[in-house]
Enzyme design. Structure first.
Site, PDB file in Angstrom:
ATOM      1  N   GLY A 155       0.840  -1.198   0.000  1.00 16.10           N
ATOM      2  CA  GLY A 155       0.000   0.000   0.000  1.00 16.10           C
ATOM      3  C   GLY A 155       0.867   1.237   0.000  1.00 16.10           C
ATOM      4  N   ARG A 237       1.381  -3.031  12.945  1.00 13.19           N
ATOM      5  CA  ARG A 237       0.614  -3.380  14.134  1.00 13.19           C
ATOM      6  C   ARG A 237       1.331  -4.507  14.873  1.00 13.19           C
ATOM      7  NH1 ARG A 237      -1.401   0.766  13.794  1.00 13.19           N
ATOM      8  NH2 ARG A 237      -3.599   1.376  13.739  1.00 13.19           N
ATOM      9  N   GLU A 266       0.735  -2.616  24.394  1.00 10.88           N
ATOM     10  CA  GLU A 266       1.340  -1.293  24.474  1.00 10.88           C
ATOM     11  C   GLU A 266       0.734  -0.520  25.635  1.00 10.88           C
ATOM     12  OE1 GLU A 266       1.006   0.658  20.681  1.00 10.88           O
ATOM     13  OE2 GLU A 266       2.221  -0.846  19.656  1.00 10.88           O
ATOM     14  N   HIS A 285       6.060   3.149  19.521  1.00 10.04           N
ATOM     15  CA  HIS A 285       4.967   3.481  18.599  1.00 10.04           C
ATOM     16  C   HIS A 285       5.103   4.930  18.134  1.00 10.04           C
ATOM     17  CE1 HIS A 285       0.678   2.092  17.410  1.00 10.04           C
ATOM     18  NE2 HIS A 285       1.157   2.943  16.522  1.00 10.04           N
ATOM     19  N   ALA A 287       6.558   5.771  14.976  1.00 14.70           N
ATOM     20  CA  ALA A 287       6.789   5.884  13.532  1.00 14.70           C
ATOM     21  C   ALA A 287       5.879   6.910  12.865  1.00 14.70           C
ATOM     22  CB  ALA A 287       6.623   4.521  12.862  1.00 14.70           C
TER      23      ALA A 287
END
Length: 324
Positions: A155, A237, A266, A285, A287
């Site tokens: 994607g 994920r 998390e 987390h 990014a």
């Protein structure tokens, strides 16, 4: 009592709602912040709301059925795995996301994790701080030219990551169920089967949504097929990777390393075995984050929900059939 449409932010881990408040003010809507963790929290906070903006709070069928006036759910991000989309669709509630806000940021981060491992940056930094000035902590290192960068999921983010990897000298291959093996994706990545991707990749970078097909996509069987010198990069994920299987592979040396920004739980628990591994680079987390992506995410999430609340078609909607 205000008669303006009420929009509730169920949860958000930033201090400011400036972008959302600006959108609400421009639409004449009331914005309310809550701190929801459970179904009960969401039901209580969102009673009478026209729309909700959600980060991690659960939006289940039970929640949706308890909020008959709800018209839209906006997820801060690309994935909507904490929202029961099927239930929302059956109840006529629009589910919105922001699928393209972090394309450059997440792909940049995937490359950063790759390079930290490929050049031994984290290992050498740790060693120097403890007085070791040798190359041993990072050896052996290999030049990027001639190495294979595999992308699972072609994607927007996967394609951008592949493009950047080629710019560094990697040759790229990719897998995506929407592309036939033997073809070339629009970004120029040769498409292979998943099995070939796993067997050939020196770097396996994950860019897939979390669903029933991809949960634990990277499991013990898959890890056993990878090259001993390969690394896994996960910025999509946490549930896409079986953490226990990954830890076993890293501890045994069946793969060289991993760069992880997302986790099955998390925040990452302090007792996680990942924290004790020297061949892993970990980030919290992060990014998705840049100042630009954060502003865009917040603004567009609010705009999507408030468009629906006003009877308009949003820019992004996961279940467009509810507005047909």
């Amino acid at each position: 009592m205000s008669s303006s449409p009420r929009i509730v932010v169920t949860d958000w881990d930033q201090d400011s709602l400036a972008e959302e408040e600006a959108v609400a003010a421009s639409r004449g809507m009331e914005l309310v912040r809550a701190d929801c963790r459970t179904e009960e929290d969401v039901i209580r906070a969102a009673e009478g709301a026209r729309g909700i903006l959600v980060q991690y709070a659960p939006v289940t069928r039970r929640v949706l059925e308890a909020l008959p006036g709800l018209k839209a759910v906006g997820r801060y991000g690309v994935g909507v795995d904490n929202v029961d989309v099927d239930a929302a669709t059956s109840l006529g509630v629009a589910v919105c996301n922001v699928p393209d806000y972090g394309t450059e940021d997440v792909s940049d981060h995937a490359i950063a994790l790759t390079m930290a491992l490929a050049r031994g940056v984290a290992a050498l930094d740790r060693a120097m701080r403890s007085g070791d000035y040798s190359l041993a902590p990072a050896q052996p290192l290999h030049r990027l030219s001639g190495r294979v960068f595999g992308v699972a999921g072609l994607g927007l983010i996967g394609a951008a990551t592949a493009r950047k990897a080629r710019g560094l000298g990697y040759s790229t291959i990719g897998f995506d169920p929407l592309h036939s093996p033997g073809t070339v994706s629009p970004d120029g990545t040769p498409v292979v089967t998943f099995d070939e991707l796993v067997r050939r990749a020196d770097v396996l970078s994950l860019h897939v949504p979390l669903n029933g097909h991809t949960r634990h996509l990277i499991n013990a069987d898959v890890l056993a097929k990878m090259k001993p010198g390969a690394v896994v990069i996960n910025t999509c994920r946490g549930g896409v990777v079986d953490t226990d299987a990954l830890v076993e592979a890293l501890e045994s040396g069946s793969i060289r390393g991993a760069g992880l920004d997302v986790f099955e739980e998390e925040p990452l628990p302090s007792a996680s075995r990942l924290l004790g591994l020297e061949n892993v680079v970990l980030t919290p987390h992060a990014a998705w984050y840049s100042e630009e992506s954060q502003e865009e995410l917040k603004r567009r999430t609010a705009e999507n929900v408030m468009d629906v609340a006003a009877g308009q078609t949003p820019r992004n909607i996961v279940n467009p059939e509810v507005l047909a």
